[in-house]
Design a protein around this motif. Sequence first.
Motif, PDB file in Angstrom:
ATOM      1  N   UNK A 149       1.268  -1.750   0.136  1.00 51.22           N
ATOM      2  CA  UNK A 149       0.023  -0.079   0.169  1.00 51.22           C
ATOM      3  C   UNK A 149       1.100   0.982   0.304  1.00 51.22           C
ATOM      4  N   UNK A 150       2.450   1.327   1.086  1.00 52.69           N
ATOM      5  CA  UNK A 150       3.047   1.947   0.392  1.00 52.69           C
ATOM      6  C   UNK A 150       4.021   2.174  -0.263  1.00 52.69           C
ATOM      7  N   UNK A 151       3.696   1.329  -1.254  1.00 53.09           N
ATOM      8  CA  UNK A 151       4.278   0.890  -2.969  1.00 53.09           C
ATOM      9  C   UNK A 151       3.732   1.687  -3.612  1.00 53.09           C
ATOM     10  N   UNK A 152       1.955   1.560  -3.747  1.00 50.19           N
ATOM     11  CA  UNK A 152       0.682   1.750  -4.409  1.00 50.19           C
ATOM     12  C   UNK A 152       0.476   3.054  -4.352  1.00 50.19           C
ATOM     13  N   UNK A 153       0.843   3.807  -3.181  1.00 47.87           N
ATOM     14  CA  UNK A 153       0.541   4.878  -2.393  1.00 47.87           C
ATOM     15  C   UNK A 153       1.606   6.770  -3.385  1.00 47.87           C
ATOM     16  N   UNK A 154       2.601   6.018  -3.435  1.00 42.30           N
ATOM     17  CA  UNK A 154       3.682   7.185  -4.363  1.00 42.30           C
ATOM     18  C   UNK A 154       2.995   6.492  -5.831  1.00 42.30           C
ATOM     19  N   UNK A 155       2.351   6.075  -6.156  1.00 40.40           N
ATOM     20  CA  UNK A 155       2.044   6.179  -7.557  1.00 40.40           C
ATOM     21  C   UNK A 155       1.062   7.145  -7.762  1.00 40.40           C
ATOM     22  N   UNK A 156       0.986   7.348  -9.312  1.00 41.46           N
ATOM     23  CA  UNK A 156      -0.246   8.666  -9.063  1.00 41.46           C
ATOM     24  C   UNK A 156      -1.175   8.401  -9.856  1.00 41.46           C
ATOM     25  N   UNK A 157      -1.818   6.886 -10.153  1.00 44.81           N
ATOM     26  CA  UNK A 157      -2.709   6.643 -11.292  1.00 44.81           C
ATOM     27  C   UNK A 157      -2.684   4.818 -10.764  1.00 44.81           C
ATOM     28  N   UNK A 158      -3.986   4.556 -10.045  1.00 41.40           N
ATOM     29  CA  UNK A 158      -3.804   3.176  -9.608  1.00 41.40           C
ATOM     30  C   UNK A 158      -5.594   3.242  -9.911  1.00 41.40           C
ATOM     31  N   UNK A 159      -5.144   1.686 -10.588  1.00 47.85           N
ATOM     32  CA  UNK A 159      -6.063   0.635 -11.279  1.00 47.85           C
ATOM     33  C   UNK A 159      -5.980  -0.807 -10.360  1.00 47.85           C
ATOM     34  N   UNK A 160      -6.983  -1.127 -10.281  1.00 43.31           N
ATOM     35  CA  UNK A 160      -7.247  -2.719 -10.061  1.00 43.31           C
ATOM     36  C   UNK A 160      -8.560  -3.216 -10.368  1.00 43.31           C
ATOM     37  N   UNK A 161      -7.998  -5.328 -10.173  1.00 45.21           N
ATOM     38  CA  UNK A 161      -9.226  -5.781 -10.416  1.00 45.21           C
ATOM     39  C   UNK A 161     -10.406  -6.019  -9.107  1.00 45.21           C
ATOM     40  N   UNK A 162     -11.245  -6.930 -10.163  1.00 43.16           N
ATOM     41  CA  UNK A 162     -12.045  -6.461  -8.951  1.00 43.16           C
ATOM     42  C   UNK A 162     -11.711  -8.051  -7.841  1.00 43.16           C
ATOM     43  N   UNK A 163     -11.027  -8.037  -8.250  1.00 41.35           N
ATOM     44  CA  UNK A 163     -10.844  -9.340  -6.635  1.00 41.35           C
ATOM     45  C   UNK A 163      -9.503  -8.665  -6.061  1.00 41.35           C
TER      46      UNK A 163
END
Length: 299
Positions: A149-163
């Motif tokens: 979560x720390x890692x993806x929080x540093x990114x600019x845009x987040x996408x994810x799968x339904x699962x």
Amino acid sequence: MFLGTSSFQKGILFFRNISKISAMSQYHTLKIENSKEFVYSVQLNRPEKANAMNKTMWLEIGKCFNELNENTDCRVIVLSANGKYFTSGIDLFDLMNLGQEVANHDDIARKSKVLRCFIKTYQDCLTAIEKCDKPVLTAIHNGCIGGGVDLVSAADIRYCTDDAWFQLKETEIGMAADVGTLQRMQKSIGSMSTFNELAFTARKFHSKEAKSIGFVTQVYDTKESMLENVMNIASNIASKSPVGVQMTKRSIIYSRDHTVQEGLDHIADWNQTLLQSEDFIKASMAVATKDKNPIFSKL
Ligand SMILES: CCC/C=C/C=C/C(=O)SCCNC(=O)CCNC(=O)[C@H](O)C(C)(C)COP(=O)(O)OP(=O)(O)OC[C@H]1O[C@@H](n2cnc3c(N)ncnc32)[C@H](O)[C@@H]1OP(=O)(O)O
């Protein structure tokens, strides 16, 4: 004659430097590909350990984003992961080794210095994502835990799968998150109250809730459809002026951490120069003449 030789040598050096800029180092825990024109894909690649973030992975993340920042063939980065999970967070066996290193010292000041150095190094590895001028899009599937979560929080845009599911798991392992979630994620979701609940309880939250609180931008049915769509979004961004896109990222991050007036002054200082760039003229001309594919030089 001498002049000729030195110009030739300068030419060789110039091309050597160019190839140095484009060539990427070898990585053990990351898989890096130049997926589409000006788009690089970075994949966490320890699938047999649920992509647990060991010391090598932390350091390689920092190194890779620093390198991609300098790589003029790269305009956008898509961060995803191989295997069943996006990441299971920090490698718990590595943490035990760290405990051993700390135990080698008797004195609290020496023990503390080892720990501070460890925390600051890992913080810098993730901050490299934010300091990288190229937009970083993350494509997250299944579990994204703790350090993930720390890692993806540093990114600019987040996408994810339904699962996909997320967990700010640090309180469950007896610590406060210290590599960016508490600083960055709270600013990227709508509700401080919800953020506090997620951080204090360490409860899992799933893709739908992640979308409803604004942590992810879009939820896709499968990993394949997510990657296809995210790559297309990345290509769209990569087709724009690199001057415009990279300065936009810098200004967004600067403005997040400063007052409105400071943000306005910051962009005025930069744009007094960048509005003289060839990109501004090329892009404006392209819009005026309905040219859909203006070509921008590498940056
Ligand atoms: C200054 C830096 C501060 C950073 C702080 C960061 C904090 C955090 O990240 S807190 C979160 C820590 N992570 C966890 O608590 C997750 C632990 N893992 C799990 O809950 C499960 O493994 C998981 C749900 C991810 C997957 O379960 P599943 O049953 O599907 O698979 P497993 O057999 O458990 O795992 C497969 C192999 O991966 C190894 N592994 C998984 N997670 C970790 C990990 N975090 N660290 C090290 N190794 C991990 C697991 O041991 C299995 O390996 P093997 O036994 O060799 O097959």
